[in-house]
Design an enzyme around this catalytic site. Sequence first.
Site, PDB file in Angstrom:
ATOM      1  N   LYS A  41      34.014  23.697  38.863  1.00 22.48           N
ATOM      2  CA  LYS A  41      34.000  23.066  37.505  1.00 22.48           C
ATOM      3  C   LYS A  41      35.271  23.127  36.981  1.00 22.48           C
ATOM      4  O   LYS A  41      35.813  22.200  35.958  1.00 22.48           O
ATOM      5  CB  LYS A  41      32.978  24.058  36.504  1.00 22.48           C
ATOM      6  CG  LYS A  41      31.598  23.591  36.839  1.00 22.48           C
ATOM      7  CD  LYS A  41      30.726  24.464  35.711  1.00 22.48           C
ATOM      8  CE  LYS A  41      30.793  25.800  36.253  1.00 22.48           C
ATOM      9  NZ  LYS A  41      29.687  26.888  35.460  1.00 22.48           N
ATOM     10  N   GLU A  42      36.129  24.173  37.584  1.00 19.15           N
ATOM     11  CA  GLU A  42      37.323  24.268  36.810  1.00 19.15           C
ATOM     12  C   GLU A  42      38.753  23.806  37.770  1.00 19.15           C
ATOM     13  O   GLU A  42      39.560  23.760  37.330  1.00 19.15           O
ATOM     14  CB  GLU A  42      37.690  25.819  36.345  1.00 19.15           C
ATOM     15  CG  GLU A  42      36.843  26.248  35.426  1.00 19.15           C
ATOM     16  CD  GLU A  42      35.995  27.437  35.935  1.00 19.15           C
ATOM     17  OE1 GLU A  42      36.139  27.931  36.812  1.00 19.15           O
ATOM     18  OE2 GLU A  42      34.758  27.641  35.123  1.00 19.15           O
ATOM     19  N   SER A  43      38.273  23.607  38.821  1.00 19.47           N
ATOM     20  CA  SER A  43      39.270  23.256  40.055  1.00 19.47           C
ATOM     21  C   SER A  43      38.838  22.152  41.242  1.00 19.47           C
ATOM     22  O   SER A  43      37.664  22.452  41.644  1.00 19.47           O
ATOM     23  CB  SER A  43      39.999  24.586  40.632  1.00 19.47           C
ATOM     24  OG  SER A  43      39.286  25.228  41.309  1.00 19.47           O
ATOM     25  N   VAL A  44      39.738  21.670  41.929  1.00 18.27           N
ATOM     26  CA  VAL A  44      39.377  21.101  42.936  1.00 18.27           C
ATOM     27  C   VAL A  44      40.320  21.626  44.001  1.00 18.27           C
ATOM     28  O   VAL A  44      41.617  21.752  43.799  1.00 18.27           O
ATOM     29  CB  VAL A  44      39.786  19.672  42.968  1.00 18.27           C
ATOM     30  CG1 VAL A  44      39.277  18.761  43.993  1.00 18.27           C
ATOM     31  CG2 VAL A  44      39.252  18.966  41.680  1.00 18.27           C
ATOM     32  N   LYS A  64      45.269  24.036  44.885  1.00 15.67           N
ATOM     33  CA  LYS A  64      44.288  24.323  43.821  1.00 15.67           C
ATOM     34  C   LYS A  64      44.708  23.564  42.568  1.00 15.67           C
ATOM     35  O   LYS A  64      45.739  23.925  42.080  1.00 15.67           O
ATOM     36  CB  LYS A  64      43.994  25.684  43.725  1.00 15.67           C
ATOM     37  CG  LYS A  64      42.760  26.191  42.683  1.00 15.67           C
ATOM     38  CD  LYS A  64      42.464  27.660  42.722  1.00 15.67           C
ATOM     39  CE  LYS A  64      41.332  27.619  41.667  1.00 15.67           C
ATOM     40  NZ  LYS A  64      40.826  29.050  41.709  1.00 15.67           N
ATOM     41  N   ASP A  89      35.819  37.743  38.048  1.00 17.28           N
ATOM     42  CA  ASP A  89      34.723  36.728  38.300  1.00 17.28           C
ATOM     43  C   ASP A  89      34.595  37.287  40.080  1.00 17.28           C
ATOM     44  O   ASP A  89      34.339  36.298  40.909  1.00 17.28           O
ATOM     45  CB  ASP A  89      35.224  35.488  38.590  1.00 17.28           C
ATOM     46  CG  ASP A  89      34.258  34.302  38.678  1.00 17.28           C
ATOM     47  OD1 ASP A  89      33.039  34.682  38.586  1.00 17.28           O
ATOM     48  OD2 ASP A  89      34.586  33.332  38.863  1.00 17.28           O
ATOM     49  N   ILE A 102      38.312  20.392  49.829  1.00 19.38           N
ATOM     50  CA  ILE A 102      37.505  21.635  50.418  1.00 19.38           C
ATOM     51  C   ILE A 102      36.341  21.858  49.351  1.00 19.38           C
ATOM     52  O   ILE A 102      35.103  22.353  49.842  1.00 19.38           O
ATOM     53  CB  ILE A 102      38.354  22.902  50.755  1.00 19.38           C
ATOM     54  CG1 ILE A 102      39.278  22.590  51.669  1.00 19.38           C
ATOM     55  CG2 ILE A 102      37.318  24.036  51.143  1.00 19.38           C
ATOM     56  CD1 ILE A 102      40.187  23.881  51.833  1.00 19.38           C
ATOM     57  N   SER A 103      36.581  21.616  48.228  1.00 18.95           N
ATOM     58  CA  SER A 103      35.595  22.122  47.387  1.00 18.95           C
ATOM     59  C   SER A 103      36.094  21.603  45.539  1.00 18.95           C
ATOM     60  O   SER A 103      37.236  21.502  45.323  1.00 18.95           O
ATOM     61  CB  SER A 103      35.737  23.656  46.895  1.00 18.95           C
ATOM     62  OG  SER A 103      35.662  24.100  45.877  1.00 18.95           O
TER      63      SER A 103
HETATM   64  P1  ADP Z   1      36.816  27.733  41.678  1.00 21.54           P
HETATM   65  O1  ADP Z   1      37.436  28.341  40.361  1.00 21.54           O
HETATM   66  O2  ADP Z   1      36.797  26.355  41.653  1.00 21.54           O
HETATM   67  O3  ADP Z   1      35.852  28.666  42.197  1.00 21.54           O
HETATM   68  P2  ADP Z   1      38.048  28.968  44.155  1.00 21.54           P
HETATM   69  O4  ADP Z   1      39.522  29.338  44.000  1.00 21.54           O
HETATM   70  O5  ADP Z   1      37.181  29.750  44.079  1.00 21.54           O
HETATM   71  O6  ADP Z   1      38.095  27.926  42.804  1.00 21.54           O
HETATM   72  O7  ADP Z   1      37.939  27.751  45.370  1.00 21.54           O
HETATM   73  C1  ADP Z   1      37.015  27.200  45.384  1.00 21.54           C
HETATM   74  C2  ADP Z   1      36.666  27.136  46.891  1.00 21.54           C
HETATM   75  O8  ADP Z   1      37.555  26.849  47.647  1.00 21.54           O
HETATM   76  C3  ADP Z   1      36.434  28.345  47.539  1.00 21.54           C
HETATM   77  O9  ADP Z   1      35.017  28.880  47.254  1.00 21.54           O
HETATM   78  C4  ADP Z   1      36.770  28.313  49.020  1.00 21.54           C
HETATM   79  O10 ADP Z   1      35.631  28.020  49.819  1.00 21.54           O
HETATM   80  C5  ADP Z   1      37.916  27.263  48.863  1.00 21.54           C
HETATM   81  N1  ADP Z   1      39.123  27.955  48.770  1.00 21.54           N
HETATM   82  C6  ADP Z   1      39.978  28.415  47.728  1.00 21.54           C
HETATM   83  N2  ADP Z   1      41.186  28.721  48.197  1.00 21.54           N
HETATM   84  C7  ADP Z   1      41.174  28.680  49.368  1.00 21.54           C
HETATM   85  C8  ADP Z   1      42.237  29.290  50.632  1.00 21.54           C
HETATM   86  N3  ADP Z   1      43.240  29.596  50.115  1.00 21.54           N
HETATM   87  N4  ADP Z   1      41.755  28.935  51.762  1.00 21.54           N
HETATM   88  C9  ADP Z   1      40.702  28.625  51.990  1.00 21.54           C
HETATM   89  N5  ADP Z   1      39.618  28.243  51.270  1.00 21.54           N
HETATM   90  C10 ADP Z   1      40.002  28.339  49.849  1.00 21.54           C
END
Ligand code: ADP
Length: 508
Positions: free
Chosen positions: A251-254, A275, A391, A247-248
């Site tokens: 920098k710190e997570s996939v 995550k 954040d 999904i994404s």
């Molecule tokens: P990062 O630390 O990389 O920003 P996030 O937790 O913000 O990690 O997750 C990155 C992206 O993944 C989010 O902007 C969102 O679009 C998607 N995402 C994360 N967790 C969820 C979830 N539980 N359900 C749906 N999308 C999610």
Amino acid sequence: MDRTAVTTEAPKSPWGSGTPAVPACSLTDVMSEQLARQLDEESNAFPALTDVTTLLFPDESPDTTSDLMLAQILQMQFDREFDDQLRREEKKFNGDSKVSISFENYRMVHPYEDSDSSEDEVDWQDTRHDPYRAEKPQATPRKGFTGKGKNITTKHDEVTCGRKNTARMDNFAPEVHVGDGLGMDLKLSNQVFNSLKQHCSSEQRRSARLHEKKEHSTAEQAVDPRTRLLMYKMVNAGVLENINGCISTGKESVVFHADGGSLEEQPIPDEVVLKVFKTTLNEFKNRDRYIKDDYRFIDRFSKLNPRKIIRLWAEKEMHNLTRMKRAEIPCPEVVLLKKHILVMSFIGKDHVPAPKLKDAMLGSEVIKNAYYQVLHMMQQLYQECNLVHADLSEYNMLWHEGKVWLIDVSQSVEPTHPHGLEFLFRDCRNVSTFFQKRGVSEAMSVYDLFNAVTGLNIPVGAENEAEFIAEIVALEKRNEGHVQRRGKKTFQVVSEDAGPPLKPDADD
Ligand code: ADP
Ligand code: MG
């Protein structure tokens, strides 16, 4: 009649004198003569025999010393006759019919007769005389030279070396096209050969590098093999049905989407996200202060190696989400934590993740409603969960089913964190700015929002940000001293961390 006269004199024929009798000869002579005639007749009976041999071996006189050869020649002649016969039958059979049946398969194919095809197919690569290959350079004997006197040729001879170098090009990588040299007597100088060789190996390294890069750029390659193994293990254990895709990539997570499987003691949502906290540490170095000074983790932080610190991030997110859930703040529900992989419920539907607040197209009433939701959430987070998001922005809030959902809380800290209030002030600024930009006239200023969230009453005064922040920092300092002296916090704290005790993983 005198019998002796009969035997010694020539008999008188009543029809006159006959032809003089052939002188008598021995039986062996008669026999051999007969044999000779017989042979002659036989050879006349097969007049084509010699034709065939001359046809086959035009330059050679027929070699009739070999019985095998003779047999083969005869067989060939027989086969030809057979084939002629076959052709005649074929013609008769087919007549003028438009559909004809070929008898070709019945034809005799002699191993050395079908010269047309065999000549093309001959695999000259396997023969000693490869027309495309330069003659193998002559090996120089051990002594280092050949020839005598004036005609000495050393191994350094230009021509010999050149040929050797040309032959060596065969050893270049298969993807390097060296040309076919079609019978040319190519001679490459050492200098040319060396630079060609160098070019080839650098090209090979470059293509390997590019190839590797391409492979590693896919989402799944963004996680290291250990992580991939962990993910597969979850599928094997049935916790996950299937891992669908990324999904994404931050920098710190996939973040991966997955179909939930089943766990005995706990129901798993149909759709979940994984995550994966990245084990490449560069980015986390900058974030140390979020965890290093968090008293919940302070004992463990100093003792851990960097890989284990990454797990602390996942663990921190899990604890923070658990607290938020308890306060009924809309946020993902924790399903499972495995090392640095956090499995939680998916915010979205049918594989489509909910949009971030920044991307959601909301009408003016809806965005106003969203603002009040966020305000309430921030108060809950501070007062009920004893947390500061740290954040918070339109990037970490999702819009789903008419509600704002908070995500990404791995860096969230308690307000008593040495910089907790500064983080909160930053969150407030992001929120105020976003909603004000979106035309929500009710959106408070950053100072009012800060006071509304904390319940503190920092004077807003001349709206001087530096003054306000100085006040915040002073508060943090006072609180720090208070914590150290009495183990108490001056900020209003409603709940304590009731998460499970944090123990480092025993398995590595
Ligand atoms: P990062 O630390 O990389 O920003 P996030 O937790 O913000 O990690 O997750 C990155 C992206 O993944 C989010 O902007 C969102 O679009 C998607 N995402 C994360 N967790 C969820 C979830 N539980 N359900 C749906 N999308 C999610
Ligand atoms: Mg995020």
